[in-house]
Design a protein around this motif. Structure first.
Motif, PDB file in Angstrom:
ATOM      1  N   LEU A  46       0.835  -1.207   0.000  1.00 42.53           N
ATOM      2  CA  LEU A  46       0.000   0.000   0.000  1.00 42.53           C
ATOM      3  C   LEU A  46       0.868   1.255   0.000  1.00 42.53           C
ATOM      4  O   LEU A  46       0.586   2.224  -0.709  1.00 42.53           O
ATOM      5  CB  LEU A  46      -0.901   0.006   1.247  1.00 42.53           C
ATOM      6  N   ILE A  50       3.903   5.668  -5.862  1.00 39.62           N
ATOM      7  CA  ILE A  50       4.171   5.680  -7.307  1.00 39.62           C
ATOM      8  C   ILE A  50       2.979   6.223  -8.109  1.00 39.62           C
ATOM      9  O   ILE A  50       3.039   6.289  -9.333  1.00 39.62           O
ATOM     10  CB  ILE A  50       4.560   4.273  -7.830  1.00 39.62           C
ATOM     11  N   LEU A  51       1.911   6.614  -7.434  1.00 38.87           N
ATOM     12  CA  LEU A  51       0.783   7.210  -8.155  1.00 38.87           C
ATOM     13  C   LEU A  51       1.181   8.586  -8.700  1.00 38.87           C
ATOM     14  O   LEU A  51       2.032   9.265  -8.117  1.00 38.87           O
ATOM     15  CB  LEU A  51      -0.416   7.356  -7.218  1.00 38.87           C
ATOM     16  N   PRO A  52       0.554   9.017  -9.790  1.00 38.78           N
ATOM     17  CA  PRO A  52       0.911  10.319 -10.368  1.00 38.78           C
ATOM     18  C   PRO A  52       0.317  11.491  -9.590  1.00 38.78           C
ATOM     19  O   PRO A  52      -0.653  12.108 -10.022  1.00 38.78           O
ATOM     20  CB  PRO A  52       0.349  10.238 -11.795  1.00 38.78           C
ATOM     21  N   HIS A  53       0.877  11.790  -8.433  1.00 39.60           N
ATOM     22  CA  HIS A  53       0.464  12.958  -7.673  1.00 39.60           C
ATOM     23  C   HIS A  53       1.353  14.142  -8.063  1.00 39.60           C
ATOM     24  O   HIS A  53       2.552  13.986  -8.231  1.00 39.60           O
ATOM     25  CB  HIS A  53       0.620  12.709  -6.165  1.00 39.60           C
ATOM     26  N   ARG A  83      -7.320   5.824  -9.939  1.00 40.30           N
ATOM     27  CA  ARG A  83      -6.132   6.441 -10.533  1.00 40.30           C
ATOM     28  C   ARG A  83      -6.539   7.760 -11.145  1.00 40.30           C
ATOM     29  O   ARG A  83      -7.670   7.947 -11.570  1.00 40.30           O
ATOM     30  CB  ARG A  83      -5.551   5.529 -11.613  1.00 40.30           C
ATOM     31  N   VAL A  84      -5.604   8.680 -11.161  1.00 37.84           N
ATOM     32  CA  VAL A  84      -5.908  10.021 -11.681  1.00 37.84           C
ATOM     33  C   VAL A  84      -6.087   9.963 -13.183  1.00 37.84           C
ATOM     34  O   VAL A  84      -5.368   9.258 -13.854  1.00 37.84           O
ATOM     35  CB  VAL A  84      -4.739  10.971 -11.347  1.00 37.84           C
ATOM     36  N   GLU A 126       0.932   3.902  -3.110  1.00 35.85           N
ATOM     37  CA  GLU A 126       0.587   5.319  -2.994  1.00 35.85           C
ATOM     38  C   GLU A 126       1.722   6.202  -3.517  1.00 35.85           C
ATOM     39  O   GLU A 126       1.481   7.215  -4.165  1.00 35.85           O
ATOM     40  CB  GLU A 126       0.310   5.676  -1.530  1.00 35.85           C
ATOM     41  N   ALA A 184      -6.389   3.978   1.325  1.00 32.73           N
ATOM     42  CA  ALA A 184      -5.703   4.015   0.026  1.00 32.73           C
ATOM     43  C   ALA A 184      -6.439   4.907  -0.972  1.00 32.73           C
ATOM     44  O   ALA A 184      -7.655   5.094  -0.878  1.00 32.73           O
ATOM     45  CB  ALA A 184      -5.582   2.604  -0.538  1.00 32.73           C
ATOM     46  N   THR A 185      -5.677   5.453  -1.925  1.00 34.64           N
ATOM     47  CA  THR A 185      -6.287   6.184  -3.035  1.00 34.64           C
ATOM     48  C   THR A 185      -7.192   5.233  -3.799  1.00 34.64           C
ATOM     49  O   THR A 185      -6.803   4.112  -4.108  1.00 34.64           O
ATOM     50  CB  THR A 185      -5.188   6.732  -3.972  1.00 34.64           C
ATOM     51  N   ARG A 234     -10.117   4.347 -23.819  1.00 34.87           N
ATOM     52  CA  ARG A 234      -9.749   4.962 -22.539  1.00 34.87           C
ATOM     53  C   ARG A 234      -8.367   5.595 -22.651  1.00 34.87           C
ATOM     54  O   ARG A 234      -7.579   5.223 -23.526  1.00 34.87           O
ATOM     55  CB  ARG A 234      -9.694   3.911 -21.426  1.00 34.87           C
ATOM     56  N   MET A 270       1.265  -0.263 -17.303  1.00 36.13           N
ATOM     57  CA  MET A 270      -0.102   0.237 -17.385  1.00 36.13           C
ATOM     58  C   MET A 270      -0.742  -0.229 -18.686  1.00 36.13           C
ATOM     59  O   MET A 270      -0.136  -0.123 -19.745  1.00 36.13           O
ATOM     60  CB  MET A 270      -0.079   1.775 -17.316  1.00 36.13           C
ATOM     61  N   PRO A 296      -7.632  -1.376   4.108  1.00 34.28           N
ATOM     62  CA  PRO A 296      -6.959  -0.546   3.099  1.00 34.28           C
ATOM     63  C   PRO A 296      -7.912   0.380   2.354  1.00 34.28           C
ATOM     64  O   PRO A 296      -7.510   1.464   1.907  1.00 34.28           O
ATOM     65  CB  PRO A 296      -6.362  -1.581   2.129  1.00 34.28           C
ATOM     66  N   ARG A 336     -11.628   9.598 -23.655  1.00 37.60           N
ATOM     67  CA  ARG A 336     -11.959   9.848 -22.251  1.00 37.60           C
ATOM     68  C   ARG A 336     -10.727   9.882 -21.350  1.00 37.60           C
ATOM     69  O   ARG A 336      -9.930   8.964 -21.361  1.00 37.60           O
ATOM     70  CB  ARG A 336     -12.905   8.750 -21.751  1.00 37.60           C
ATOM     71  N   ARG A 367      -3.058   6.805 -17.287  1.00 38.01           N
ATOM     72  CA  ARG A 367      -1.891   7.643 -16.961  1.00 38.01           C
ATOM     73  C   ARG A 367      -0.903   6.822 -16.129  1.00 38.01           C
ATOM     74  O   ARG A 367      -1.292   6.169 -15.162  1.00 38.01           O
ATOM     75  CB  ARG A 367      -2.359   8.860 -16.172  1.00 38.01           C
ATOM     76  N   LEU A 368       0.357   6.873 -16.520  1.00 37.62           N
ATOM     77  CA  LEU A 368       1.407   6.176 -15.769  1.00 37.62           C
ATOM     78  C   LEU A 368       2.581   7.125 -15.551  1.00 37.62           C
ATOM     79  O   LEU A 368       3.021   7.792 -16.488  1.00 37.62           O
ATOM     80  CB  LEU A 368       1.894   4.943 -16.537  1.00 37.62           C
TER      81      LEU A 368
END
Lengths: 231, 109
Positions: free
Chosen positions: A91, A97-100, B108-109, A95, B104-105, A168, A162, B100, A230, A171-172
């Protein structure tokens, strides 16, 4: 026989290096993923060790077994603790590695069996077949689309993978610490030529970004954009 | 009172894991639906509709497990031992897999 067994170890370890190895990271995101891999391996090794000990004990003489220690202590709580720690690690890495936050955006469009990339250039957007140009030392978001079947974008040394899904846009986030050339591939079986659906990622020195030597071309063609509507 | 090995007893035996599996499947489906419909952006007080939608099936499952735990002794008498263990497994598995979801997020964005 024993020697033959040991002889295979270097062969197996050889798979840990190389341009397509997750265990040879070249950026912070891939580093996190590699760390998670090692954490999961350690957890699996501990549980395997417990099972091996139990199997070894079963070959010995029959004896009194304290249920509290073996069934609950090791069988339930130890296993649960290992699984909980590895879940927490997954977890945490997931978190991270997410695209923040902001990042340079490039496009990757997949089709049977090639990739088209679009990225900012010195005189406007550039489109390239099979080569993705990015700056080193900064996060890059790859916007991934497909025009036919499901493919998957993966550069093992720079980040996670990804799926490219028709209709669709996914995003990676990837990042290369240093300039260099990294190999990528389609990680989802997509037809007869799937194995040859490779590409390169060239990470440029940030001082030379955007590279002036790349040919200027229009952004993704209208049909490709229509197939990826989209966000 | 149901005897060990009977269909009723078997039903009690698998009740816990079955309740967990049902809650997990519903939460899994609602998660995908919520991401597609933009539920993370809709607030329900301090949390998003997405988080509420995913947590609700688990909370319902926990409630069902607690009710069954309260009744298992009356229903099965001395044969309640293993079915009670099954219900505890269902309850703990639900708590474990729901945790979780709360941190957790979600999409995905």
């Amino acid at each position: 026989m024993k020697c033959a067994g040991f002889a295979t170890v270097p062969l197996l370890l050889a798979g840990c290096k190389g341009p397509l190895s997750t265990l040879s990271p070249a950026g912070p995101i891939a580093q996190d993923i590699a760390w998670l891999w090692w954490a999961l391996l350690a957890g699996a090794a501990l549980l395997a060790l417990l099972v091996f000990v139990l199997v070894a004990l079963s070959f010995g003489r029959p004896r009194e077994v304290p249920e509290k220690r073996w069934t609950f202590g090791l069988g339930v709580w130890f296993s649960l603790a290992v699984l909980t720690l590895t879940l927490a690690a997954a977890l945490w890495v997931g978190e991270r590695i997410l695209p923040h936050g902001p990042a340079l955006e490039v496009h990757a469009h997949a089709r049977q069996w090639s990739w088209t990339f679009s990225h900012p250039g010195a005189q406007g957007p550039n489109e390239a077949e099979g080569v993705l140009h990015i700056p080193a030392g900064q996060p890059v978001d790859v916007l991934i689309t497909s025009s036919d079947v499901i493919h998957s974008f993966w550069v093992p040394q720079l980040g996670g993978k990804m799926d490219a899904i028709p209709g669709r846009q996914n995003r990676l986030r990837i990042e290369a610490t240093r300039p260099g050339t990294y190999e990528g591939l389609c990680a989802e079986f997509c037809g007869l030529e799937h194995a040859s659906m490779r590409f390169e990622v060239i990470a440029h020195d940030p001082a030379d970004w955007p590279p002036a030597s790349l040919p200027v071309s229009p952004p993704l063609s209208p049909p490709a954009l229509m197939e990826a509507p989209r966000p | 009172m149901r005897r060990v090995g009977g269909m009723g007893w078997l039903g009690w035996l698998i009740a816990g894991p079955t309740v967990w599996a049902a809650a997990f499947s519903v939460a899994y489906g609602l998660h995908g639906l919520g991401c597609e419909l933009g539920w993370p952006a809709l607030s329900l007080g301090p949390v998003s509709l997405q988080r509420v939608a995913i947590a609700l099936p688990s909370l319902a499952a926990i409630l069902v497990c607690l009710v069954l735990l309260a009744r298992v002794k009356t229903a099965l008498g001395p044969e309640a031992g293993i079915p009670r263990l099954g219900l505890w497994i269902g309850l703990i598995a639900t708590l474990y897999t729901m945790a979780p979801v709360l941190v957790a997020t979600s999409c995905r964005v």
